[in-house]
Design an enzyme around this catalytic site. Structure first.
Site, PDB file in Angstrom:
ATOM      1  CG  HIS A   1      -2.002  -1.036   1.141  1.00 50.47           C
ATOM      2  ND1 HIS A   1      -3.310  -0.735   0.906  1.00 50.47           N
ATOM      3  CD2 HIS A   1      -1.946  -2.400   1.246  1.00 50.47           C
ATOM      4  CE1 HIS A   1      -4.030  -1.855   0.879  1.00 50.47           C
ATOM      5  NE2 HIS A   1      -3.213  -2.882   1.086  1.00 50.47           N
TER       6      HIS A   1
ATOM      7  CG  ASP B   1       0.204   9.546   0.805  1.00 52.85           C
ATOM      8  OD1 ASP B   1       0.115   8.340   1.102  1.00 52.85           O
ATOM      9  OD2 ASP B   1      -0.515  10.429   1.307  1.00 52.85           O
TER      10      ASP B   1
HETATM   11  C1  G6P Z   1      -1.040   3.233   6.070  1.00 51.87           C
HETATM   12  C2  G6P Z   1      -0.560   1.802   5.890  1.00 51.87           C
HETATM   13  C3  G6P Z   1      -1.513   0.814   6.547  1.00 51.87           C
HETATM   14  C4  G6P Z   1      -1.767   1.214   7.984  1.00 51.87           C
HETATM   15  C5  G6P Z   1      -2.299   2.647   8.050  1.00 51.87           C
HETATM   16  C6  G6P Z   1      -2.539   3.127   9.484  1.00 51.87           C
HETATM   17  O1  G6P Z   1      -2.163   3.475   5.294  1.00 51.87           O
HETATM   18  O2  G6P Z   1      -0.387   1.512   4.526  1.00 51.87           O
HETATM   19  O3  G6P Z   1      -0.965  -0.487   6.508  1.00 51.87           O
HETATM   20  O4  G6P Z   1      -2.682   0.330   8.573  1.00 51.87           O
HETATM   21  O5  G6P Z   1      -1.350   3.502   7.438  1.00 51.87           O
HETATM   22  O6  G6P Z   1      -1.402   2.949  10.270  1.00 51.87           O
HETATM   23  P1  G6P Z   1      -1.369   1.980  11.549  1.00 51.87           P
HETATM   24  O7  G6P Z   1       0.078   1.956  11.940  1.00 51.87           O
HETATM   25  O8  G6P Z   1      -2.236   2.679  12.555  1.00 51.87           O
HETATM   26  O9  G6P Z   1      -1.895   0.625  11.147  1.00 51.87           O
END
Ligand code: G6P
Length: 500
Positions: free
Chosen positions: A175, A400
């Site tokens: 992602h 991003d």
């Molecule tokens: C990004 C990453 C995700 C992640 C999200 C929130 O979008 O690609 O994998 O889940 O951020 O971050 P966190 O550390 O809270 O999962």
């Protein structure tokens, strides 16, 4: 912890599934009620929405961490999805999640926007936890199942899983960006990470440049060689690149790398944008701010990759130069709390909050505030009301993978008004070409773009918005998951792809 609501404890941990999603986080969050009881609620967010129909159609399970350290949760069912929780100890959270995932890989993959830290203890934990995820997945995948692994926290899972279960088809989607090999090469464990990913049959990236970066790194740093694959009689195009992994070994297989830009649930955002209660709320927001001529809006996780400081600097200078005044313009900055135990995130918060205080101290009047800073997360209804209230959306990320806020904003602008200032360093910039594209490091360029966006004529704004909306409406998140999964099944059917 117990599961209530439309959840039920399965008590059948030996069940196997034809389709398995593996992600660091589960698609449900635990909510504690007023009476102290707890239930699970579907998490907001694109990935969960995108996969809901696939989960319904297939016999689907989701393997992931439930968010509470040191707690073991039994598998349970939530709606149509079977949930297979993976436990993380406090130490795993510190070393694998906060450490290697978010203080090594995250800054490294985002062009070293912050300095990545390399610690062997973090790497050891990352390996251990990836193995735990692979083993949990191997247990619940039915013979010949399709497994879709998500994101940078789990890059070793494809290979580990292939070693345990050579019968399953494995997809992986990254992602976040994949950095150029010159930057990636700093990682002391670069070869293991690449080999981990190469265990997949199909690797999805946000941009073609990310897929290309990965292939260049794999060719340079592993034994993989480039290969050609014909899918359904169609020769491969430059869009997708194949690699032969472990040539000569019985486990040799082809791994295809390709871009699949992720998107949003346009139906949901559009419906909310037309909901009278949400439209009313947008009007109320404008009213509460004193109906300024221009509302600018930033919506981000509080992350150093988002370019919030650059945005604030540009806004401050526009006020100082007199190009904007607090009587006519207001910036709303929503910064949702994120990774608050990681040092760099703590420091960023202090810096941003200091800057906001400084700007407001200098420019506020008794009746007007320059920057309305909100360190909260909001439900999607409130987000859409903010999108409707905002004349100019500022997306100034330094790097991003995609940026879904940009796509949500244009989707919410059902009357084709509003303007999007968008960093060229986002995946979204490949698709939303009619935005006011900026290099956020160029503060003068950013200031000009913000001014151009605040003064754009109605016809020009409508022309740009119409074209961006068309792009998002024809490329929504359901299209994204279908395209990836169709490609994965085409590849596994392709002649010569599987080496029995
Ligand atoms: C990004 C990453 C995700 C992640 C999200 C929130 O979008 O690609 O994998 O889940 O951020 O971050 P966190 O550390 O809270 O999962």
């Amino acid at each position: 912890m117990h599961a209530e609501d439309n959840s039920s404890t399965a008590g059948e941990s030996s069940r196997q599934f034809d389709f398995v999603v593996v992600a660091n986080r589960l698609p449900v969050d635990r909510v504690v009620d007023d009476d102290g009881g707890a239930h699970w609620r579907r998490s907001p967010g694109g990935l969960v929405t995108a996969l809901a129909p696939v989960m319904q159609g297939a016999d689907g399970a989701w393997v992931g961490w439930h968010g509470a350290p040191d707690e073991t949760v039994e598998p349970f069912t939530h709606g149509d999805t079977d949930i297979v929780p993976v436990a993380l100890s406090t130490e795993d959270v510190e070393l694998y999640y906060e450490g290697f995932s978010n203080a090594t890989l995250w800054p490294l993959y985002h062009d070293v926007t912050a300095r990545p830290e390399f610690h062997r203890t973090w790497w050891d934990s990352y390996r251990r936890v990836n193995r735990r995820f692979a083993e949990a997945t191997a247990k619940v995948a039915a013979p010949g199942a399709t497994v879709w692994v998500q994101d940078y926290q789990l890059q070793l899972v494809p290979r580990l899983l292939r070693q345990i279960r050579p019968d399953v088809t494995i997809g992986f989607f990254n992602h976040i960006p994949f950095p150029p090999p010159e930057i990636f090469a700093q990682l002391p464990w670069r070869r293991e990470v690449l080999e981990g990913l190469l265990g997949a049959d199909l690797l999805g990236f946000q941009r073609t440049s990310d897929a290309r970066n990965f292939v260049r790194a794999a060719l340079r740093l592993t034994g993989a060689s480039s290969a050609r694959v014909t899918v359904e009689g169609k020769p491969q195009t430059g869009k997708s690149q194949s690699l032969m992994v472990d040539p000569g070994l019985p486990t040799a297989h082809l791994c295809v790398a390709e871009a699949f830009p992720i998107s949003i649930d346009v139906g949901q955002i559009e419906a909310l944008a037309k909901d009278p209660a949400v439209v009313d709320r947008a009007r109320q927001i404008r009213h509460e701010l004193g109906n300024p001529r221009t509302i600018l809006l930033g919506v981000d996780r509080l992350d150093y990759t988002k370019g919030i400081r650059h945005r604030l600097k540009a806004f401050e200078e526009l006020l100082a130069d007199g190009d904007l005044t607090v009587e006519e313009a207001c910036l709303i900055q929503v910064a949702s709390p994120s990774r608050e135990r990681v040092d760099q995130y703590r420091r960023l918060r202090e810096e941003i909050e200091g800057t906001v205080g400084h700007i407001n101290g200098a420019f506020d009047t008794l009746g007007r505030t320059a920057v309305r800073y909100l360190h909260h997360s909001y439900p999607v209804e409130e987000m859409v009301a903010l999108y409707l209230a905002a004349d100019v959306m500022l997306v100034t990320a330094l790097r991003d993978g995609m940026n879904l806020v940009a796509k949500e904003y244009v989707t919410a602008r059902v009357d084709n008004t509003g303007a999007l200032v968008l960093s060229e360093f986002t995946g979204a910039a490949d698709q939303l070409k009619q935005a006011f594209l900026v290099n956020p490091h160029d503060i003068d360029g950013l200031k000009s773009a913000i001014l151009a966006a605040t003064t754009v004529s109605r016809p020009d704004a409508a022309r740009r918005m119409r074209s961006m909306r068309r792009q998002v409406f024809t490329h929504d998140v359901q299209g994204w998951s279908t395209a990836f999964l169709d490609r994965l099944s085409d590849l596994t059917r392709a002649e010569g792809h599987r080496h029995e």
